[in-house]
Scaffold this active site. Sequence first.
Site, PDB file in Angstrom:
ATOM      1  NE  ARG A  61      -2.008  -1.714   3.357  1.00  0.00           N
ATOM      2  CZ  ARG A  61      -1.513  -2.932   3.629  1.00  0.00           C
ATOM      3  NH1 ARG A  61      -1.789  -3.943   2.851  1.00  0.00           N
ATOM      4  NH2 ARG A  61      -0.758  -3.126   4.690  1.00  0.00           N
ATOM      5  CD  GLU A  98       1.422  -4.587  13.822  1.00  0.00           C
ATOM      6  OE1 GLU A  98       0.462  -4.345  13.086  1.00  0.00           O
ATOM      7  OE2 GLU A  98       2.547  -4.135  13.597  1.00  0.00           O
TER       8      GLU A  98
END
Length: 173
Positions: A61, A98
């Site tokens: 993206r 994460e």
Amino acid sequence: MTAADLRAMVRDVPDFPQEGIVFKDLMPLIADPDGFRESIELLADWARPRRPDIVLGAEARGFIFGGALAYLLGCGFVPARKPGKLPWETVEATYQLEYGTDRLEMHADALKEGSRVIVLDDVLATGGTARAKIDLVERLGGVVVGALFVVELGFLHGRDRLDGYDVHSLISY
């Protein structure tokens, strides 16, 4: 169109890419002509005064937003890619996500010494990807003039890893 309008176009996808993660899917925003155009215009409004020579975006993206932003600003675009995707000599950085670790590579000759670079990505989460891109830029002699994001997940404190850099996000959670 406001930041709230753009935020309404971001879809939550629970348990992706693994259980317990709520993925912020920007594809509905990108697919909406007005939403995509407005997000690029707002990114450009912030980036333009920093006079970048290059926008650096990571796949995938980051390519979508970064290419459009570079075009609008009249500057170059440099991709940071997953390992093994670039056909020339590369430099790499490993970073924490994460939910694991990853690596990015850039062509070793992608930046001229002193190039003014906007580090751009769709989402600022833990700051690992952005920090890796900053490290690559600086290793190649570039100057990071800003770190720019469409979405920031403030509760993950990614901005802390970018201390000392000019950071901006269009939408915060």
